[in-house]
Enzyme design. Structure first.
Site, short mmCIF file in Angstrom:
data_model
loop_
_atom_site.label_atom_id
_atom_site.label_comp_id
_atom_site.label_asym_id
_atom_site.label_seq_id
_atom_site.Cartn_x
_atom_site.Cartn_y
_atom_site.Cartn_z
CG ASP A 141 1.84 64.39 86.81
OD1 ASP A 141 1.68 65.08 86.09
OD2 ASP A 141 1.18 63.27 87.21
CG HIS A 142 4.22 70.88 84.17
ND1 HIS A 142 3.71 71.67 85.20
CD2 HIS A 142 4.84 71.70 83.19
CE1 HIS A 142 4.17 72.88 84.90
NE2 HIS A 142 4.71 72.82 83.79
#
Ligand code: CAO
Length: 440
Positions: free
Chosen positions: A412-413
């Site tokens: 999850d950036h």
């Protein structure tokens, strides 16, 4: 009858040249108050539907027809009670004194089967004089819905052209409009994620292009579809691909095989991957975390419960193996075998599926060199494992055949930066190449 109350028999008004029509809907109940011109029942002939409105206001006392009855001009429909004021005269019989006009189906013109809209007034097309109050259809013109259903649809903003009628000859019923509105709300809800609304696209009739077969998705597939969709759309995914030299690890695993056979315990690569992953999670705690729903806090988990994607006949499920950090390879192998068997035999309990902090999805037993695993929200990363392959590798200047395991980390950036993900992968790769490092 109490003083000051008069009963009025409401009958079917002049309906033109038709002998008999069917009652297809009763729009009021005993005890209902109705206004003048409010629709009471819906009638249907071979060619048209029409609502019969009340000529006067009052309270419905008795209903004298049922759905399916055949009626004609003069047939009693219902009895209305009217409260009289002092000045009221004795009422005239309604059917004789007034000529109620059923609502013409003019609010939305029916369409010609070919799709060409009808432009002439219905009365002209049908040859009925406008005063006659019946909406006829020419052959080839489809009656869609009664005026009351049209009104109902209009009030709710439902587009009748999108509704499939379940009534006789495809007539749209009030229930169809309700179902359509419910379905649309549900659909709107599921296609609206965060600030992102999107159109699901039109329904396509694939049978127009060739033979098809349709079957219902399993419950697991439907549930996981919604979950995967939400994760995919709501999490900005990035996938980092890497590979590890597991030649030594594989020799160690082979050496354990005999031992595991005697214990009737199959030891695959996965328990080693679980152990190495947990060691990496300890070093990089943000990968073993969840984002608080406010988006302002990261919740770091100090437990290491690893979800394992298991492929079953009915779809993908992810049982969780708890406290992986506290278990040995043999114990993990035993638990993994047990849980995959239970998953495939539909014996998994809801508890088995809860509390995971990180997921591993291994397609290594099948095939492939890399893939993009979808993060199992609310987790923030997932490890995908592909099939290890003997590969020529330069080792200290010489070419050697090494067993190389490709793996793919989706993260999850919002929580993890690319550099951090690359470091996590490099660390995992080092652990897998020499599992003794797990002890460090
Ligand atoms: N490279 C080479 N061989 C591998 C391997 C890898 N990465 N991973 C497994 N193998 C081998 C195993 O060692 C085993 O061979 P042996 O019997 O000789 O030891 C064989 O492939 C079959 O393994 P397996 O798949 O039965 O066992 P596993 O422990 O590796 O995996 C499980 C268990 C439950 C994860 C797996 O059966 C499964 O369901 N995988 C699918 C998961 C999935 O669908 N993920 C996709 C999600 S993304 O949408």
């Amino acid at each position: 009858m109490p003083d000051g109350v008069a009963e009025q028999e409401i009958v079917v008004p002049d309906i033109g040249d038709i002998n008999e029509v069917d009652v297809i809907d009763i729009l009021v109940h005993p005890g209902d108050s109705v206004e003048a011109e409010e629709s009471l029942i819906t009638l249907e002939s071979d060619k048209a539907t029409m609502d019969i409105p009340s000529p006067i206001p009052g309270t419905v006392k008795r209903i004298n027809v049922s759905v399916g009855d055949h009626v004609k001009e003069g047939s009693p429909i219902l009895t209305l009670e009217q409260r009289l004021s002092a000045e009221d005269q004795a009422p005239e019989p309604v059917a004789e004194s007034t000529e109620p006009e059923p609502n013409l189906v003019t609010e939305e013109q029916p369409k010609v089967e070919s799709g060409t809209p009808v432009t002439e007034p219905l009365s002209k097309q049908s040859g009925i004089s406008p005063g006659r109050a019946i909406a006829f259809d020419k052959p080839g013109i489809k009656p869609h819905a009664s005026p009351s259903v049209r009104r109902f649809a209009r009030q709710l903003g439902a587009d009748l052209s999108k509704i499939k009628g379940s009534g006789r000859k495809g007539r749209i019923l009030q229930q169809d409009v309700q179902d359509f509105v419910k379905y649309s709300l549900k659909k709107a809800d599921s296609s609206f994620i965060g600030n992102l609304a999107f159109d699901e696209g039109p329904e396509i009739d694939y049978s127009k292009f060739g033979e098809i077969d349709t079957y219902e998705l399993s419950k697991i597939k439907k549930l996981s579809a919604a979950h995967l969709h939400r994760s995919w759309v709501s999490i900005p995914h990035v996938t980092q691909h890497d590979e590890a030299d597991i030649t030594d690890l594989e020799s160690f695993r082979q050496s354990l095989k005999q031992e595991s056979k005697t214990q009737n315990n199959r030891v695959t690569m996965l328990p080693f991957l679980m152990k190495a992953t947990v060691a990496a999670l300890k070093t990089f705690p943000t990968f073993n975390a969840s984002l608080a729903s406010s988006g302002e806090h990261l919740i770091l988990k100090k437990y290491f419960h690893i979800g394992i994607a298991v492929d079953t006949e009915d779809g993908l499920i992810v049982p969780v193996i708890r406290n992986v950090d506290k278990k040995g390879i043999m114990e993990l192998a035993e638990e993994l075998n047990g849980v995959s068997e239970r998953a495939r035999n539909k014996k998994i309990s809801p508890n088995d599926l809860q509390g995971g902090s990180f997921t591993i999805s291994s397609l290594g037993g099948i095939s492939g060199t890399a893939f993009t695993p979808i993060i199992n929200a609310p987790e923030v990363a997932i490890l995908g494992v592909s099939r290890a392959k003997k590969t020529p590798v330069y080792c200290q200047g010489d070419l050697a055949a090494r067993l190389i395991l490709p793996f793919s980390l989706s993260y999850d950036h919002r929580v993890i930066d690319g550099a951090e993900a690359a470091r996590f992968c490099a660390y995992l790769k080092a652990l897998l190449s020499d599992l003794r490092r797990v002890l460090l």
